[in-house]
Design an enzyme around this catalytic site. Structure first.
Site, PDB file in Angstrom:
ATOM      1  CB  CYS A  50     -98.423 -29.868  42.030  1.00 49.21           C
ATOM      2  SG  CYS A  50     -97.571 -30.700  43.353  1.00 49.21           S
ATOM      3  CG  HIS A 103    -100.936 -32.934  39.910  1.00 48.87           C
ATOM      4  ND1 HIS A 103     -99.611 -33.068  39.580  1.00 48.87           N
ATOM      5  CD2 HIS A 103    -100.984 -32.897  41.262  1.00 48.87           C
ATOM      6  CE1 HIS A 103     -98.886 -33.097  40.684  1.00 48.87           C
ATOM      7  NE2 HIS A 103     -99.695 -32.999  41.721  1.00 48.87           N
ATOM      8  CG  ASN A 138     -96.917 -35.361  43.034  1.00 46.40           C
ATOM      9  OD1 ASN A 138     -96.622 -34.609  42.103  1.00 46.40           O
ATOM     10  ND2 ASN A 138     -97.616 -34.969  44.081  1.00 46.40           N
TER      11      ASN A 138
HETATM   12  N1  ACO Z   1     -95.824 -47.166  54.050  1.00 44.42           N
HETATM   13  C1  ACO Z   1     -96.533 -47.862  54.949  1.00 44.42           C
HETATM   14  N2  ACO Z   1     -97.432 -47.279  55.761  1.00 44.42           N
HETATM   15  C2  ACO Z   1     -97.605 -45.963  55.658  1.00 44.42           C
HETATM   16  C3  ACO Z   1     -96.888 -45.174  54.732  1.00 44.42           C
HETATM   17  C4  ACO Z   1     -95.960 -45.841  53.908  1.00 44.42           C
HETATM   18  N3  ACO Z   1     -95.224 -45.182  52.991  1.00 44.42           N
HETATM   19  N4  ACO Z   1     -97.262 -43.877  54.852  1.00 44.42           N
HETATM   20  C5  ACO Z   1     -98.205 -43.851  55.811  1.00 44.42           C
HETATM   21  N5  ACO Z   1     -98.418 -45.089  56.305  1.00 44.42           N
HETATM   22  C6  ACO Z   1     -99.322 -45.522  57.338  1.00 44.42           C
HETATM   23  C7  ACO Z   1     -99.762 -44.392  58.218  1.00 44.42           C
HETATM   24  O1  ACO Z   1     -98.806 -44.180  59.235  1.00 44.42           O
HETATM   25  C8  ACO Z   1    -101.070 -44.914  58.761  1.00 44.42           C
HETATM   26  O2  ACO Z   1    -100.798 -45.810  59.807  1.00 44.42           O
HETATM   27  P1  ACO Z   1    -101.743 -45.839  61.130  1.00 44.42           P
HETATM   28  O3  ACO Z   1    -103.116 -46.185  60.628  1.00 44.42           O
HETATM   29  O4  ACO Z   1    -101.109 -46.892  61.942  1.00 44.42           O
HETATM   30  O5  ACO Z   1    -101.643 -44.463  61.681  1.00 44.42           O
HETATM   31  C9  ACO Z   1    -101.624 -45.746  57.611  1.00 44.42           C
HETATM   32  O6  ACO Z   1    -100.521 -45.987  56.734  1.00 44.42           O
HETATM   33  C10 ACO Z   1    -102.750 -45.089  56.845  1.00 44.42           C
HETATM   34  O7  ACO Z   1    -102.403 -43.789  56.520  1.00 44.42           O
HETATM   35  P2  ACO Z   1    -103.481 -42.867  55.814  1.00 44.42           P
HETATM   36  O8  ACO Z   1    -103.027 -41.464  55.922  1.00 44.42           O
HETATM   37  O9  ACO Z   1    -104.827 -43.199  56.315  1.00 44.42           O
HETATM   38  O10 ACO Z   1    -103.413 -43.378  54.315  1.00 44.42           O
HETATM   39  P3  ACO Z   1    -104.234 -42.820  53.102  1.00 44.42           P
HETATM   40  O11 ACO Z   1    -105.092 -43.894  52.565  1.00 44.42           O
HETATM   41  O12 ACO Z   1    -104.895 -41.498  53.398  1.00 44.42           O
HETATM   42  O13 ACO Z   1    -103.100 -42.553  52.037  1.00 44.42           O
HETATM   43  C11 ACO Z   1    -101.760 -40.786  51.127  1.00 44.42           C
HETATM   44  C12 ACO Z   1    -102.062 -41.638  52.344  1.00 44.42           C
HETATM   45  C13 ACO Z   1    -101.270 -41.691  50.021  1.00 44.42           C
HETATM   46  C14 ACO Z   1    -100.681 -39.767  51.480  1.00 44.42           C
HETATM   47  C15 ACO Z   1    -103.051 -40.081  50.669  1.00 44.42           C
HETATM   48  O14 ACO Z   1    -103.667 -39.439  51.759  1.00 44.42           O
HETATM   49  C16 ACO Z   1    -102.766 -39.046  49.608  1.00 44.42           C
HETATM   50  O15 ACO Z   1    -102.423 -39.375  48.493  1.00 44.42           O
HETATM   51  N6  ACO Z   1    -102.980 -37.751  49.916  1.00 44.42           N
HETATM   52  C17 ACO Z   1    -102.713 -36.692  48.985  1.00 44.42           C
HETATM   53  C18 ACO Z   1    -101.273 -36.473  48.941  1.00 44.42           C
HETATM   54  C19 ACO Z   1    -100.888 -35.610  47.802  1.00 44.42           C
HETATM   55  O16 ACO Z   1    -101.425 -35.676  46.752  1.00 44.42           O
HETATM   56  N7  ACO Z   1     -99.919 -34.784  48.001  1.00 44.42           N
HETATM   57  C20 ACO Z   1     -99.479 -33.899  47.014  1.00 44.42           C
HETATM   58  C21 ACO Z   1     -99.805 -32.573  47.485  1.00 44.42           C
HETATM   59  S1  ACO Z   1     -99.681 -31.303  46.331  1.00 44.42           S
HETATM   60  C22 ACO Z   1     -98.556 -31.693  45.325  1.00 44.42           C
HETATM   61  O17 ACO Z   1     -98.850 -32.418  44.405  1.00 44.42           O
HETATM   62  C23 ACO Z   1     -97.168 -31.155  45.634  1.00 44.42           C
END
Ligand code: ACO
Length: 372
Positions: A111, A249, A279
């Protein structure tokens, strides 16, 4: 002292839009979850190759700067989703824009690829290797997305933008940057199936699975970008109050919010596109930059902070001084061919192809990779 001013900008966004509602047709997800956890409402799915998007963006950036391809002596193509490895993709852009005397290279830091490329091009301009460069941030993620994994499928989109850099003795362009890589966390984001480690085992291109530790990435990304932002501001002798615009980003609205609030900068100063494009990896920063100009948010002489992170986990923060000009010198008539399918149909095609190929034999058990 020679600087590298940003004198042209152009984006190329594929028109087909995939909404949260579209995603909920084949994934156990919903608009409320996606918006509240990420800020995203929709993202784009490209009907053309990444190089085709890059060519249109480059032509628009050239017109904006009022120059021809023949004046360009460096092209850097920042991406982690290259159409081809050999030959490189920058050379494809070079042919299409007629940049016959340019050096051309691809650069992949996921990214952060656009911003790392901006650093590389600026350094080459400062040292006299090049005078005029095109820097591209482009990503075509849809073909290698693991569309059945809701943890990642809702987060990403396709897109592209490019800028022109020109040598100047005015203090413009990058004033300072902080680059790093939190490599101890490299296991938190891996796309299994891309690269010779997998193709050697008979894995078909596109047959990918994502290792993705969202919470750990979130934490490390915020820490990394805050530290990089503070370091570059200190190095350049500026305070958060001096920052006119933040072009970060766009991986998650909550990540952006945490980074700017911990850096002492109000959200009103932030250029956001995450709600409409998701993203787009290397494309997020240059697309947001181009839109800040289109929307009149970039003022002449503005001081711009650009923090980013990507797989690796690479992190960076750039401080850029904008020049006097915030409008294009000319507009290009380059356009993408029309799209014939909806974004949802294109995604369903990719899913159907993947489901037909049931052999996942090569995706796991690569211990030499898994231990690194
Ligand atoms: N829809 C519904 N539920 C979902 C989804 C979805 N799309 N995805 C995950 N869940 C569920 C999970 O299974 C979990 O369920 P559980 O509690 O029963 O296990 C619940 O939602 C909560 O999941 P969390 O991981 O706690 O959610 P969080 O608030 O951390 O958000 C997210 C997840 C959005 C991925 C966040 O952690 C994030 O943005 N992380 C950074 C990701 C990122 O930026 N990646 C890019 C990397 S580098 C680059 O840019 C290439």
């Amino acid at each position: 002292m020679t600087y590298a001013a940003i004198t042209g900008w152009g984006k190329c966004m594929p028109p087909a839009t995939l909404t949260n509602e579209d995603l909920s047709k084949f994934l156990d997800t919903n608009d409320e979850w996606i918006v509240s956890r990420t800020g995203m409402k929709e993202r784009r799915v490209s009907h053309v190759s990444a190089t085709e998007m890059a060519v249109i963006a480059a032509k628009r950036a050239l017109a904006c700067a009022g120059i021809e391809g023949g004046q360009v002596d460096l092209i850097i193509y920042g991406s982690c989703s290259n159409d081809e490895q050999v030959p490189n993709c920058a050379s494809g852009v070079q042919v299409a824009i007629g940049a016959t005397k340019a050096a051309s290279m691809d650069l992949n830091t996921a990214c952060t690829s656009f911003l790392y490329s901006l650093t590389a091009a600026t350094a080459m301009i400062r040292t006299g290797v090049a005078k005029t460069a095109i820097v591209i941030g482009v990503e075509l993620i849809s073909p290698f997305m693991d569309w059945d994994n809701r943890n990642v499928a809702v987060l990403f989109g396709d897109g592209c933008a490019a800028v022109v850099l020109q040598a100047t003795d005015k203090q413009e362009g990058i004033l300072g940057e902080e680059l790093g890589c939190l490599a101890d966390a490299r296991q938190t984001l891996r796309v299994r199936g891309m690269g010779t480690a997998y193709t050697n085992r008979g894995v078909t291109s596109g047959d990918t699975e994502w290792d993705f530790d969202g919470q750990e990435i979130f934490k490390r990304a915020v820490q990394g970008m805050v530290q990089a932002s503070q370091a570059v501001m200190k190095k350049c002798g500026v305070t958060p109050d001096d920052i006119d615009l933040v072009v970060p980003h766009q991986a998650n609205l909550r990540i952006i919010d945490a980074v700017v609030s911990r850096s002492g900068i109000p959200m009103e100063k932030v250029m956001l596109t995450v709600q409409r494009y998701g993203n787009m990896s290397a494309a997020t920063v240059p697309v947001a930059l181009a839109e800040s100009l289109e929307e009149g948010r970039m003022k002449p002489g503005a001081l711009v902070l650009m923090p980013a992170f990507g797989a690796g986990l690479t992190v960076c923060a750039h401080l850029v001084r904008w020049g006097d000009r915030v409008t294009p010198l000319a507009l290009s008539d380059a356009e993408l061919p029309p799209v014939k399918k909806s974004a949802l149909d294109m995604v369903q095609d990719i899913r159907a192809r993947k489901h037909r190929d049931t052999s996942k034999a090569g995706l796991h058990g690569l211990t030499f990779i898994e231990q690194m």
